[in-house]
Design a protein around this motif. Structure first.
Motif, PDB file in Angstrom:
ATOM      1  N   LEU A 180      -2.504   8.151  -8.473  1.00  0.00           N
ATOM      2  CA  LEU A 180      -1.648   9.335  -8.340  1.00  0.00           C
ATOM      3  C   LEU A 180      -0.184   9.006  -8.609  1.00  0.00           C
ATOM      4  CD1 LEU A 180      -3.229  10.958  -5.145  1.00  0.00           C
ATOM      5  CD2 LEU A 180      -3.280  11.884  -7.474  1.00  0.00           C
ATOM      6  N   LEU A 181       0.225   7.772  -8.262  1.00  0.00           N
ATOM      7  CA  LEU A 181       1.610   7.350  -8.507  1.00  0.00           C
ATOM      8  C   LEU A 181       1.798   6.816  -9.927  1.00  0.00           C
ATOM      9  CD1 LEU A 181       2.441   5.485  -5.161  1.00  0.00           C
ATOM     10  CD2 LEU A 181       3.194   7.765  -5.867  1.00  0.00           C
ATOM     11  N   GLY A 182       0.695   6.574 -10.629  1.00  0.00           N
ATOM     12  CA  GLY A 182       0.790   6.044 -11.979  1.00  0.00           C
ATOM     13  C   GLY A 182       1.194   4.586 -12.023  1.00  0.00           C
ATOM     14  N   VAL A 183       0.761   3.795 -11.015  1.00  0.00           N
ATOM     15  CA  VAL A 183       1.119   2.379 -10.956  1.00  0.00           C
ATOM     16  C   VAL A 183      -0.145   1.532 -10.870  1.00  0.00           C
ATOM     17  CG1 VAL A 183       3.374   2.792  -9.905  1.00  0.00           C
ATOM     18  CG2 VAL A 183       1.377   2.452  -8.440  1.00  0.00           C
ATOM     19  N   ASP A 184      -0.008   0.279 -11.254  1.00  0.00           N
ATOM     20  CA  ASP A 184      -1.092  -0.687 -11.134  1.00  0.00           C
ATOM     21  C   ASP A 184      -1.169  -1.143  -9.682  1.00  0.00           C
ATOM     22  OD1 ASP A 184      -2.663  -3.041 -11.105  1.00  0.00           O
ATOM     23  OD2 ASP A 184      -2.064  -3.574 -13.142  1.00  0.00           O
ATOM     24  N   PRO A 185      -2.346  -1.040  -9.029  1.00  0.00           N
ATOM     25  CA  PRO A 185      -2.416  -1.444  -7.616  1.00  0.00           C
ATOM     26  C   PRO A 185      -2.046  -2.899  -7.372  1.00  0.00           C
ATOM     27  CG  PRO A 185      -4.611  -1.006  -8.504  1.00  0.00           C
ATOM     28  CD  PRO A 185      -3.623  -0.502  -9.505  1.00  0.00           C
ATOM     29  N   SER A 186      -2.186  -3.746  -8.376  1.00  0.00           N
ATOM     30  CA  SER A 186      -1.841  -5.155  -8.184  1.00  0.00           C
ATOM     31  C   SER A 186      -0.342  -5.357  -8.024  1.00  0.00           C
ATOM     32  CB  SER A 186      -2.363  -6.009  -9.343  1.00  0.00           C
ATOM     33  OG  SER A 186      -1.726  -5.678 -10.555  1.00  0.00           O
ATOM     34  N   TYR A 187       0.461  -4.334  -8.371  1.00  0.00           N
ATOM     35  CA  TYR A 187       1.902  -4.394  -8.172  1.00  0.00           C
ATOM     36  C   TYR A 187       2.344  -3.515  -7.003  1.00  0.00           C
ATOM     37  CZ  TYR A 187       1.858  -6.749 -12.648  1.00  0.00           C
ATOM     38  OH  TYR A 187       1.596  -7.636 -13.661  1.00  0.00           O
ATOM     39  N   CYS A 188       1.393  -3.200  -6.110  1.00  0.00           N
ATOM     40  CA  CYS A 188       1.687  -2.388  -4.935  1.00  0.00           C
ATOM     41  C   CYS A 188       1.628  -3.234  -3.667  1.00  0.00           C
ATOM     42  CB  CYS A 188       0.672  -1.253  -4.795  1.00  0.00           C
ATOM     43  SG  CYS A 188       0.768   0.010  -6.084  1.00  0.00           S
ATOM     44  N   LEU A 189       2.458  -2.874  -2.703  1.00  0.00           N
ATOM     45  CA  LEU A 189       2.388  -3.443  -1.365  1.00  0.00           C
ATOM     46  C   LEU A 189       1.753  -2.397  -0.460  1.00  0.00           C
ATOM     47  CD1 LEU A 189       3.179  -5.733   0.652  1.00  0.00           C
ATOM     48  CD2 LEU A 189       5.271  -4.425   1.091  1.00  0.00           C
ATOM     49  N   ALA A 190       0.642  -2.759   0.171  1.00  0.00           N
ATOM     50  CA  ALA A 190       0.013  -1.890   1.167  1.00  0.00           C
ATOM     51  C   ALA A 190       0.431  -2.367   2.551  1.00  0.00           C
ATOM     52  CB  ALA A 190      -1.504  -1.929   1.028  1.00  0.00           C
ATOM     53  N   VAL A 191       0.619  -1.429   3.465  1.00  0.00           N
ATOM     54  CA  VAL A 191       1.011  -1.766   4.836  1.00  0.00           C
ATOM     55  C   VAL A 191      -0.106  -1.299   5.755  1.00  0.00           C
ATOM     56  CG1 VAL A 191       2.812  -1.654   6.577  1.00  0.00           C
ATOM     57  CG2 VAL A 191       3.407  -1.363   4.158  1.00  0.00           C
ATOM     58  N   GLU A 192      -0.684  -2.233   6.502  1.00  0.00           N
ATOM     59  CA  GLU A 192      -1.873  -1.954   7.299  1.00  0.00           C
ATOM     60  C   GLU A 192      -1.801  -2.608   8.675  1.00  0.00           C
ATOM     61  OE1 GLU A 192      -4.632  -0.364   7.443  1.00  0.00           O
ATOM     62  OE2 GLU A 192      -4.906   0.550   5.459  1.00  0.00           O
ATOM     63  N   ASP A 193      -2.686  -2.160   9.562  1.00  0.00           N
ATOM     64  CA  ASP A 193      -2.738  -2.746  10.908  1.00  0.00           C
ATOM     65  C   ASP A 193      -4.149  -3.147  11.318  1.00  0.00           C
ATOM     66  OD1 ASP A 193      -3.665   0.007  11.282  1.00  0.00           O
ATOM     67  OD2 ASP A 193      -3.441  -0.373  13.426  1.00  0.00           O
ATOM     68  N   SER A 194      -5.149  -3.001  10.427  1.00  0.00           N
ATOM     69  CA  SER A 194      -6.536  -3.278  10.804  1.00  0.00           C
ATOM     70  C   SER A 194      -7.254  -4.055   9.715  1.00  0.00           C
ATOM     71  CB  SER A 194      -7.292  -1.970  11.070  1.00  0.00           C
ATOM     72  OG  SER A 194      -7.518  -1.269   9.854  1.00  0.00           O
ATOM     73  N   ASN A 195      -8.332  -4.723  10.091  1.00  0.00           N
ATOM     74  CA  ASN A 195      -9.166  -5.397   9.106  1.00  0.00           C
ATOM     75  C   ASN A 195      -9.768  -4.417   8.118  1.00  0.00           C
ATOM     76  OD1 ASN A 195      -9.389  -8.355   9.610  1.00  0.00           O
ATOM     77  ND2 ASN A 195     -10.038  -7.706  11.643  1.00  0.00           N
ATOM     78  N   THR A 196     -10.212  -3.261   8.623  1.00  0.00           N
ATOM     79  CA  THR A 196     -10.829  -2.259   7.759  1.00  0.00           C
ATOM     80  C   THR A 196      -9.863  -1.820   6.665  1.00  0.00           C
ATOM     81  OG1 THR A 196     -12.190  -1.467   9.589  1.00  0.00           O
ATOM     82  CG2 THR A 196     -11.917   0.018   7.718  1.00  0.00           C
ATOM     83  N   GLY A 197      -8.632  -1.512   7.046  1.00  0.00           N
ATOM     84  CA  GLY A 197      -7.646  -1.086   6.061  1.00  0.00           C
ATOM     85  C   GLY A 197      -7.226  -2.201   5.136  1.00  0.00           C
ATOM     86  N   ALA A 198      -7.047  -3.417   5.691  1.00  0.00           N
ATOM     87  CA  ALA A 198      -6.651  -4.554   4.866  1.00  0.00           C
ATOM     88  C   ALA A 198      -7.720  -4.860   3.824  1.00  0.00           C
ATOM     89  CB  ALA A 198      -6.382  -5.775   5.736  1.00  0.00           C
ATOM     90  N   ARG A 199      -8.988  -4.766   4.209  1.00  0.00           N
ATOM     91  CA  ARG A 199     -10.082  -4.999   3.250  1.00  0.00           C
ATOM     92  C   ARG A 199     -10.039  -3.977   2.116  1.00  0.00           C
ATOM     93  NH1 ARG A 199     -15.348  -4.589   6.540  1.00  0.00           N
ATOM     94  NH2 ARG A 199     -16.254  -4.681   4.445  1.00  0.00           N
ATOM     95  N   SER A 200      -9.754  -2.736   2.447  1.00  0.00           N
ATOM     96  CA  SER A 200      -9.671  -1.681   1.441  1.00  0.00           C
ATOM     97  C   SER A 200      -8.552  -1.965   0.449  1.00  0.00           C
ATOM     98  CB  SER A 200      -9.431  -0.334   2.132  1.00  0.00           C
ATOM     99  OG  SER A 200      -9.193   0.693   1.212  1.00  0.00           O
ATOM    100  N   ALA A 201      -7.379  -2.294   0.966  1.00  0.00           N
ATOM    101  CA  ALA A 201      -6.223  -2.549   0.104  1.00  0.00           C
ATOM    102  C   ALA A 201      -6.433  -3.801  -0.744  1.00  0.00           C
ATOM    103  CB  ALA A 201      -4.968  -2.678   0.950  1.00  0.00           C
TER     104      ALA A 201
END
Length: 223
Positions: free
Chosen positions: A157-178
């Protein structure tokens, strides 16, 4: 060549990361158990942190021992939590400051949450309308976290490559997704411990964090 010194976008989890709503969810789960004659525990509640809501509804139906369909369980949970958030948004320390800083640096942000849109609405209303350029909620994806779809959709949706994104998470489930989507992940543990990972950078708090520096250090770790 893409600039790896700063993120092309920051993709934010919500519950437990931007806002400390997990205590709201846990309180409402216990209320649900009491209302329908079920049994619940804090351990079961923590097992749901970061999960897709329908999957949480299935887990609650099984382990709480109540005769409700998962979708009805989710709606009753949302009723209780939305009411609490409408009364007070419990921001995590440093979260709003970082969002403002990213806006000033013109680094786009997306919200990537497994909560449904009606729960997200009162939180968005407390922020400037330009804060998030994309919003991905649990009722807008076919496969929730820990599947990579939510983060892949946000990056698209942002038109960016996910490998150049920083995800901010607090759980294993979310970190695994990112991670599965290819993001570098800043993990700020809150209610549950989070395991180490190749693409994970840890911080004790968002307060005073430099997300550009964190992204650069995480990228270096991947080389």
């Amino acid at each position: 060549m893409a600039d790896t010194r700063r993120p092309h976008a920051v993709l934010w989890d919500m519950d437990g990361t931007l806002v400390d709503t997990e205590p709201y969810w846990i309180d409402v789960e216990f209320e649900l158990a009491a209302r329908h004659g079920g049994k619940w525990s804090h351990e079961h509640a923590l097992n749901l942190v970061g999960n897709d809501l329908i999957e949480s509804g299935r887990y609650i139906r099984e382990h709480m021992g109540i005769d409700l369909e998962p979708a009805q369980i989710v709606e009753e949970l949302l009723d209780g939590v939305v009411a609490r958030v409408a009364d007070q948004v419990p921001w995590r320390p440093g979260a709003v400051d970082l969002l403002e800083d990213l806006g000033e640096q013109e680094i786009p942000c997306a919200l990537v949450t497994m909560s449904y849109r009606r729960f997200v609405a009162p939180i968005l209303e407390a922020l400037p309308s330009s804060t998030f350029e994309a919003i991905v909620t649990g009722d807008a994806v076919s496969r929730g976290k820990p599947h990579p779809e939510p983060y892949l959709k946000a990056a698209s949706l942002l038109g960016v490559d996910p490998s150049y994104c920083l995800a901010v998470e607090d759980s294993n489930t979310g970190a695994r997704s990112a991670e599965a989507a290819g993001c570098t992940v800043l993990v700020v543990p809150n209610h549950v411990p989070v395991l180490d990972g190749v693409r994970r950078v840890f911080a004790d708090s968002l307060a005073g964090a430099d997300l550009v520096e964190i992204f650069a250090s995480g990228w270096t770790m991947r080389d």
